[in-house]
Design a protein around this motif. Structure first.
Motif, PDB file in Angstrom:
ATOM      1  N   GLU A  71      21.448  10.035  15.260  1.00 14.78           N
ATOM      2  CA  GLU A  71      20.237  10.844  15.039  1.00 14.78           C
ATOM      3  C   GLU A  71      18.984   9.956  14.963  1.00 14.78           C
ATOM      4  N   ARG A  78      17.267  17.455  17.478  1.00 11.82           N
ATOM      5  CA  ARG A  78      17.803  17.032  16.176  1.00 11.82           C
ATOM      6  C   ARG A  78      19.004  17.868  15.773  1.00 11.82           C
ATOM      7  N   LEU A  79      19.964  17.206  15.130  1.00 13.31           N
ATOM      8  CA  LEU A  79      21.113  17.927  14.569  1.00 13.31           C
ATOM      9  C   LEU A  79      21.164  17.800  13.051  1.00 13.31           C
ATOM     10  N   ILE A  80      20.304  16.930  12.524  1.00 11.12           N
ATOM     11  CA  ILE A  80      20.140  16.838  11.067  1.00 11.12           C
ATOM     12  C   ILE A  80      18.696  17.241  10.791  1.00 11.12           C
ATOM     13  N   PRO A  81      18.514  18.417  10.190  1.00 13.95           N
ATOM     14  CA  PRO A  81      17.145  18.932  10.051  1.00 13.95           C
ATOM     15  C   PRO A  81      16.254  18.013   9.229  1.00 13.95           C
ATOM     16  N   ALA A  87      18.634  19.934   5.272  1.00 11.81           N
ATOM     17  CA  ALA A  87      19.387  18.674   5.437  1.00 11.81           C
ATOM     18  C   ALA A  87      20.436  18.541   4.337  1.00 11.81           C
ATOM     19  N   VAL A  90      23.325  20.795   5.194  1.00 14.70           N
ATOM     20  CA  VAL A  90      24.092  20.212   6.306  1.00 14.70           C
ATOM     21  C   VAL A  90      25.004  19.109   5.763  1.00 14.70           C
ATOM     22  N   GLN A 189      20.106  27.309  13.419  1.00 13.31           N
ATOM     23  CA  GLN A 189      20.155  26.445  14.608  1.00 13.31           C
ATOM     24  C   GLN A 189      21.392  25.554  14.545  1.00 13.31           C
ATOM     25  N   THR A 191      23.552  22.533  14.035  1.00 13.38           N
ATOM     26  CA  THR A 191      23.366  21.279  13.283  1.00 13.38           C
ATOM     27  C   THR A 191      24.708  20.551  13.206  1.00 13.38           C
TER      28      THR A 191
END
Ligand code: GSH
Length: 233
Positions: A71, A78-81, A87, A90, A189, A191
């Motif tokens: 990331e 992004r996959l980690i907000p 976050a 997640v 979304q 993540t």
């Protein structure tokens, strides 16, 4: 150059492969044999665990550390907000997948009747023929017992199968609940949380009992298809 070092059949591979495909990170795959674990411990990771990412000669071990490294060091969605609340969620869900669901899938896939006979030999598909025959000779005794020792120490392996199925139904139902008014687990979304839980549920499908329970949760099946569509590459 990016290389994903892996042991065959690990759900953690699935999480990272899908993450890199989604972000458009080109990578090569390298599978280690179980017999090479000594070398792995000595040279790269004292825990002897995989996956690990090699990026231009630099190694990052542990799939969570790898996910954060990807990331931070590669472009792409992004996959980690960035939002701290999202976050945090997640992180909690990824940890639940990696440190709880993982032991359920391991126990169910590799030690329970009707499942271990099919799944254990697959674990050794990438070993050399000699190791394959040694390992085949040791089955079911030592290997199945060895895995039961891991899940027994961890706690899950001390439960009856009936109790495990109740637990797993609760986990699957929890995910269905989270998807009640959203397409994805966190912040509407895709993540890292989706990828981590997806990877464990994919392993659940490798067992007759959990596949049957999962078939009762249409929302979970639809979510898995959505994750696949976005990350198949
Ligand atoms: N927390 C680690 C777990 C990785 C892990 O347990 N990998 C397994 C394969 S699924 C492994 O390397 N097992 C070898 C061992 O425990 O000696 C991660 O997220 O990377």
């Amino acid at each position: 150059m990016v290389v994903l070092h892996q042991f065959h059949m690990s759900p953690f591979n699935e999480k990272l492969q899908r993450m890199m495909r989604f972000k458009g990170v080109a990578f090569e795959e390298n599978y280690w044999r179980l017999t090479e674990q000594g070398k792995l411990k000595k040279k790269h990771n004292p825990t002897g665990k995989l996956p690990a990412l090699e990026h231009d000669g630099h190694w990052v071990c542990d799939s969570t550390d790898v996910a954060h490294y990807i990331e931070e060091n590669f472009p792409g969605p992004r996959l980690i907000p960035e939002d701290p609340a999202a976050a945090g969620l997640v992180h909690a869900l990824e940890d639940w997948a990696d440190e709880s669901l993982y032991f359920y899938e391991m126990h169910m896939r590799f030690t329970t009747d009707r499942n271990w006979e099919r799944n254990l030999p697959r674990m050794f598909e990438r070993e050399c023929w000699f190791m394959k025959s040694v390992l085949a000779g040791k089955m079911p005794g030592q290997i199945r017992k060895g895995i039961r020792k891991i899940t027994g120490t961890q706690g899950i392996g001390r439960k009856t199968e009936a109790q495990l199925l109740v637990d797993c139904r609760r986990h699957i139902s929890a995910v269905a609940g989270m998807l009640n008014d959203s397409d994805f687990l966190v912040a509407g979304q895709l993540t890292l949380a989706d990828l981590a839980v997806y990877a464990m549920f994919l392993c659940f499908l490798d067992t007759e009992e959990l596949a049957s329970i999962m078939s009762e949760y249409a929302a979970v099946g639809a979510w898995m298809s959505r994750v696949e569509q976005l990350t198949d590459g």
